[in-house]
Scaffold this motif. Structure first.
Motif, mmCIF file in Angstrom:
data_model
loop_
_atom_site.group_PDB
_atom_site.id
_atom_site.type_symbol
_atom_site.label_atom_id
_atom_site.label_comp_id
_atom_site.label_asym_id
_atom_site.label_seq_id
_atom_site.Cartn_x
_atom_site.Cartn_y
_atom_site.Cartn_z
ATOM 1 N N CYS A 1 -0.347 -5.122 4.643
ATOM 2 C CA CYS A 1 -1.238 -3.955 4.729
ATOM 3 C C CYS A 1 -2.368 -3.997 3.707
ATOM 4 O O CYS A 1 -3.020 -2.987 3.472
ATOM 5 N N SER A 2 -2.585 -5.114 3.078
ATOM 6 C CA SER A 2 -3.646 -5.266 2.079
ATOM 7 C C SER A 2 -3.486 -4.302 0.909
ATOM 8 O O SER A 2 -4.463 -3.794 0.372
ATOM 9 N N ILE A 3 -2.248 -4.034 0.526
ATOM 10 C CA ILE A 3 -1.985 -3.171 -0.622
ATOM 11 C C ILE A 3 -2.322 -3.940 -1.889
ATOM 12 O O ILE A 3 -1.891 -5.075 -2.080
ATOM 13 N N THR A 4 -3.088 -3.323 -2.744
ATOM 14 C CA THR A 4 -3.518 -3.946 -3.991
ATOM 15 C C THR A 4 -2.671 -3.438 -5.152
ATOM 16 O O THR A 4 -1.827 -2.558 -4.987
ATOM 17 N N GLU A 5 -2.949 -3.968 -6.319
ATOM 18 C CA GLU A 5 -2.252 -3.529 -7.527
ATOM 19 C C GLU A 5 -2.441 -2.024 -7.746
ATOM 20 O O GLU A 5 -1.497 -1.309 -8.081
ATOM 21 N N LYS A 6 -3.663 -1.551 -7.560
ATOM 22 C CA LYS A 6 -3.970 -0.135 -7.784
ATOM 23 C C LYS A 6 -3.234 0.757 -6.779
ATOM 24 O O LYS A 6 -2.669 1.784 -7.142
ATOM 25 N N GLN A 7 -3.219 0.357 -5.530
ATOM 26 C CA GLN A 7 -2.520 1.140 -4.513
ATOM 27 C C GLN A 7 -1.013 1.095 -4.729
ATOM 28 O O GLN A 7 -0.307 2.037 -4.406
ATOM 29 N N CYS A 8 -0.526 0.003 -5.297
ATOM 30 C CA CYS A 8 0.888 -0.109 -5.611
ATOM 31 C C CYS A 8 1.288 0.924 -6.664
ATOM 32 O O CYS A 8 2.380 1.469 -6.627
ATOM 33 N N LEU A 9 0.391 1.205 -7.590
ATOM 34 C CA LEU A 9 0.637 2.246 -8.587
ATOM 35 C C LEU A 9 0.827 3.601 -7.908
ATOM 36 O O LEU A 9 1.731 4.362 -8.247
ATOM 37 N N ILE A 10 0.011 3.893 -6.926
ATOM 38 C CA ILE A 10 0.102 5.166 -6.202
ATOM 39 C C ILE A 10 1.404 5.219 -5.403
ATOM 40 O O ILE A 10 2.107 6.234 -5.418
ATOM 41 N N LEU A 11 1.746 4.125 -4.747
ATOM 42 C CA LEU A 11 2.994 4.058 -3.996
ATOM 43 C C LEU A 11 4.187 4.247 -4.922
ATOM 44 O O LEU A 11 5.113 5.005 -4.619
ATOM 45 N N THR A 12 4.154 3.589 -6.049
ATOM 46 C CA THR A 12 5.238 3.705 -7.028
ATOM 47 C C THR A 12 5.396 5.138 -7.508
ATOM 48 O O THR A 12 6.512 5.633 -7.650
ATOM 49 N N SER A 13 4.296 5.801 -7.733
ATOM 50 C CA SER A 13 4.344 7.201 -8.156
ATOM 51 C C SER A 13 5.068 8.058 -7.119
ATOM 52 O O SER A 13 5.890 8.896 -7.460
ATOM 53 N N ALA A 14 4.771 7.819 -5.848
ATOM 54 C CA ALA A 14 5.436 8.568 -4.782
ATOM 55 C C ALA A 14 6.926 8.229 -4.725
ATOM 56 O O ALA A 14 7.766 9.115 -4.574
ATOM 57 N N LEU A 15 7.257 6.970 -4.870
ATOM 58 C CA LEU A 15 8.656 6.552 -4.811
ATOM 59 C C LEU A 15 9.468 7.077 -5.987
ATOM 60 O O LEU A 15 10.645 7.403 -5.845
ATOM 61 N N LYS A 16 8.847 7.170 -7.156
ATOM 62 C CA LYS A 16 9.549 7.651 -8.349
ATOM 63 C C LYS A 16 9.940 9.117 -8.255
ATOM 64 O O LYS A 16 10.852 9.549 -8.933
#
Length: 154
Positions: free
Chosen positions: A45-60
């Protein structure tokens, strides 16, 4: 409810859950954890390092439902892996399968540390890191996983 985030094949009716044209990807990631099941198409899905931070925030916010996470073929790199390790460090995390194939990862020190200092290793059964050019840090990860029930694919 067990949340699975991987490259599963969803029925076509789930396509409307994906971001619409013009919708910012950040808004797509800011969903509550109970809505994470539409993320089954995070593979490539072309997820970048920055978007991974946002995803991680949601998962946490509630990692106890997350059992599988497949972000393969996204360029999350080492920084993205470091963010994901924050989820593993959470005592509520019960992740069983983590797949990060071809993600531009070259150092797994943060993953090794997360598994050493948390309960995450009690639940993890599979870690797939194939297609990454991991250097010397992989040996420590292999050593940490040696006596566990977790299968590592490199």
């Amino acid at each position: 409810m067990i949340t699975t985030v991987h490259a599963g094949v969803l029925p076509e009716k789930s396509v409307e859950k994906r971001p619409k044209t013009g919708q910012k990807p950040i808004a797509f990631f800011k969903r509550k954890p109970s809505d994470l099941w539409p993320f089954n198409r995070l593979y490539r899905c072309s997820i970048t390092e920055k978007q991974c931070l946002i995803l991680t925030s949601a998962l946490k916010s509630n990692p106890s439902h997350l059992r599988e996470l497949n972000l393969s073929w996204n360029q999350i790199k080492n920084t993205g892996l470091n963010h994901l390790c924050d989820v593993l460090k959470d005592s509520r995390c019960k992740l069983e399968r983590l797949s990060l194939c071809v993600c531009g990862i070259t150092d797994v020190s943060s993953l090794t540390q997360s598994l050493t200092n948390t309960k995450a290793l009690q639940f993890l059964k599979e870690i797939d890191l194939r297609g990454n050019m991991i250097g010397d840090s992989k040996q420590k990860l292999i050593d940490v996983l040696r006596d566990s029930n977790c299968e590592l694919s490199l």
